[in-house]
Design a protein around this motif. Structure first.
Motif, mmCIF file in Angstrom:
data_model
loop_
_atom_site.group_PDB
_atom_site.id
_atom_site.type_symbol
_atom_site.label_atom_id
_atom_site.label_comp_id
_atom_site.label_asym_id
_atom_site.label_seq_id
_atom_site.Cartn_x
_atom_site.Cartn_y
_atom_site.Cartn_z
ATOM 1 N N UNK A 144 0.849 -1.200 0.000
ATOM 2 C CA UNK A 144 0.000 0.000 0.000
ATOM 3 C C UNK A 144 0.882 1.245 0.000
ATOM 4 N N UNK A 145 1.894 1.237 0.869
ATOM 5 C CA UNK A 145 2.783 2.394 0.980
ATOM 6 C C UNK A 145 3.597 2.581 -0.291
ATOM 7 N N UNK A 146 4.065 1.469 -0.822
ATOM 8 C CA UNK A 146 4.884 1.527 -2.026
ATOM 9 C C UNK A 146 4.093 2.147 -3.186
ATOM 10 N N UNK A 147 2.855 1.704 -3.332
ATOM 11 C CA UNK A 147 2.022 2.195 -4.436
ATOM 12 C C UNK A 147 1.546 3.627 -4.199
ATOM 13 N N UNK A 148 1.191 3.897 -2.938
ATOM 14 C CA UNK A 148 0.522 5.174 -2.679
ATOM 15 C C UNK A 148 1.424 6.316 -2.271
ATOM 16 N N UNK A 149 2.554 6.035 -1.619
ATOM 17 C CA UNK A 149 3.322 7.129 -1.017
ATOM 18 C C UNK A 149 4.688 7.368 -1.665
ATOM 19 N N UNK A 150 5.090 6.518 -2.593
ATOM 20 C CA UNK A 150 6.368 6.670 -3.282
ATOM 21 C C UNK A 150 7.525 6.945 -2.314
ATOM 22 N N UNK A 151 7.758 6.040 -1.373
ATOM 23 C CA UNK A 151 8.816 6.299 -0.378
ATOM 24 C C UNK A 151 10.211 5.947 -0.895
ATOM 25 N N UNK A 152 11.224 6.560 -0.283
ATOM 26 C CA UNK A 152 12.600 6.133 -0.546
ATOM 27 C C UNK A 152 12.985 5.045 0.463
ATOM 28 N N UNK A 153 12.401 5.176 1.653
ATOM 29 C CA UNK A 153 12.664 4.177 2.701
ATOM 30 C C UNK A 153 11.322 3.749 3.305
ATOM 31 N N UNK A 154 11.184 2.444 3.547
ATOM 32 C CA UNK A 154 10.031 1.975 4.331
ATOM 33 C C UNK A 154 10.574 1.429 5.650
ATOM 34 N N UNK A 155 10.008 1.943 6.748
ATOM 35 C CA UNK A 155 10.496 1.511 8.073
ATOM 36 C C UNK A 155 9.413 0.738 8.797
ATOM 37 N N UNK A 156 9.801 -0.334 9.443
ATOM 38 C CA UNK A 156 8.863 -1.009 10.332
ATOM 39 C C UNK A 156 9.553 -1.741 11.466
ATOM 40 N N UNK A 157 8.761 -1.961 12.499
ATOM 41 C CA UNK A 157 9.278 -2.515 13.742
ATOM 42 C C UNK A 157 9.018 -4.024 13.793
ATOM 43 N N UNK A 158 9.948 -4.747 14.344
ATOM 44 C CA UNK A 158 9.775 -6.168 14.672
ATOM 45 C C UNK A 158 9.309 -7.053 13.524
ATOM 46 N N UNK A 159 10.259 -7.473 12.727
ATOM 47 C CA UNK A 159 9.896 -8.485 11.735
ATOM 48 C C UNK A 159 10.025 -9.846 12.416
#
Lengths: 168, 289
Positions: free
Chosen positions: B206-221
């Motif tokens: 969703x973020x990739x398609x909608x927000x065009x980020x350079x970095x995606x950050x997330x906690x606890x994989x």
């Protein structure tokens, strides 16, 4: 003196019959109101689970002319943490539906213990059990109402007739 | 509102009073167990905050307030072992109720753990220099639970964002931004977009398609789906900043799912956190040849 006594007894009986009939009708209406109250909660629970306060506010907004028990419940939910949900529920049921019998009150109040921590399926089942009990009551009382109405009206008419005879 | 104050608004008055006498910035968790004395976690050690034991009724009152008296409204979170309350995460131990093989509710709550998020203390300029602002490459932060992974991730996001990088944060448990009614409690930087409450496997694309980020950050994989989300993102020209439970690189390599992730060179940098009695230390490591 006998005439005065007779007049007093006949008038008291007519008044008593009127009060009784009214109380009987009010009770049927109260039970129907409780059924409606439960129905609305059931509908809301099956549509989307939400914190109880939001749920009560949603119902109140959808029924602006309805009884304000939903608004009062929503307002009282601010006391969560100091009071448990069961106590809030119980106080409001007692305050808003005083005409219910002790057994009926007990049944509706006990819902408060199950609503917060049950699954949606169980919440609906608990409400349906209460609805079943109340529907049965309302059906019986509605069926009995014409007879009771007839009895009190008949006796009141007789008392009134006696009064007229006395006056003549 | 200060997050410790938010947490204290849930507590019985006597516990609240005793916690008020402690140094707020040191409190990491408030732990409540039925039949046990309530404690707070300070630098990894539990300290008693009331001599009388927790009663089931007190735990129930707290849980009702935190959940709005509706377990159903928090069921998705509860399936992951916690509920969110105004940007706080409350871990739960209880008896689970299953219907037709699905977890549908909880009863008899035995333990609650209120985690208190803190603003990052200290400096990470050395680490940022080593990672490189200009050409940020996927980085994994690793440490045992309670060592400050989330705080470090939050600070990295803030500082990278302040440098102009477009960052999308997938805050599944609302632990990073601690958002309450759309407002972040923590400053996440000028160029940061935050998606909360969505599973990583769904939110990443969703973020990739909608927000065009350079970095995606997330906690606890940790879950299988989280790894799947990372594999999907890796080939899409976006860098990843994430955290994982573990001691260091060697301990991650012992776990099959992480080993595969590391072998495929998806992460280029690794930051591990170590804790001494009073402070945390950060170690940078380049993990690709």
């Amino acid at each position: 003196m006998k005439f005065v006594g007779l007049i007093f007894a006949a008038s008291s009986f007519i008044l008593f019959a009127a009060i009784k009939l009214r109380a009987y009708r009010d009770r049927i209406m109260t039970v129907q109101e409780v059924l409606d109250f439960l129905q609305r909660i059931k509908q809301e629970l099956s549509s989307m689970p939400a914190p109880m306060q939001d749920m009560f506010l949603n119902i109140a907004e959808k029924n602006p002319n309805g009884k304000n028990i939903f608004l009062k419940l929503a307002e009282d939910m601010n006391l969560l943490g100091e009071k448990c949900f069961y106590d809030i529920w119980k106080e409001n049921i007692i305050a808003f539906f005083p005409q219910l019998s002790t057994d009926e009150k007990h049944e509706i109040i006990s819902l408060g213990a199950g609503l917060g921590f049950s699954s949606t399926q169980m919440q609906i089942k608990l409400i349906e059990n209460c609805e079943e009990l109340l529907s049965e009551t309302v059906r019986e009382e509605k069926n009995a109402y014409p007879k009771i109405h007839k009895l009190y009206i008949g006796l009141s008419a007789a008392a009134a007739a006696a009064l007229i005879i006395v006056f003549i | 509102m200060d997050k410790l104050k938010t947490a204290m608004s849930l507590l019985p008055p006597d516990i609240k009073e005793n916690i008020e006498g402690l140094k707020a910035e040191l409190i990491e968790e408030i732990r409540l167990r039925v039949g046990m004395k309530p404690t707070v976690l300070i630098m990894g050690r539990e300290k008693t905050v009331r001599e009388t034991k927790m009663l089931p009724h007190e735990i129930k009152l707290l849980m009702e307030k935190a959940s709005g008296a509706s377990v159903q409204a928090h069921l998705n979170e509860l399936r992951d072992g916690y509920i969110s309350y105004k940007g706080l995460r409350i871990g739960i131990c209880a008896s689970a109720i299953y219907e037709e093989g699905r977890l549908v509710s909880f009863q008899n709550i035995s333990s609650l753990n209120i985690r208190i998020p803190h603003r990052f203390q200290g400096s990470i300029s050395d680490i940022l220099d080593q990672i490189g602002y200009g050409k940020f490459e996927s980085t994994l932060i690793v440490s045992p639970p309670g060592y400050g992974k989330t705080s470090l991730l939050r600070e990295l996001v803030r500082q990278l964002s302040q440098k102009g990088l477009r960052i999308s944060v997938l805050d599944e448990r609302n632990e990073l931004a601690c958002m309450d009614r759309g407002i972040n409690y923590f400053d996440m930087g000028e160029h940061t977009d935050i998606l909360t409450g969505v599973k990583k496997s769904e939110g990443a694309m969703m973020l990739l398609r909608g927000m065009n980020p350079e970095i995606i950050a997330f906690d606890e994989i940790s879950k299988k789906e989280d790894f799947a989300a990372i594999y999907e993102l890796a080939g899409c020209g976006v860098e990843i900043l994430a955290t994982a439970h573990g001691q260091e690189l060697s301990s991650l390599r012992q776990r099959p799912s992480y080993r595969k992730l590391l072998d495929e060179n998806i992460f280029k940098n690794l930051i591990s956190i170590r804790r001494t009695d009073h402070r945390r230390e950060y170690f940078y490591q380049r993990i690709v040849p």
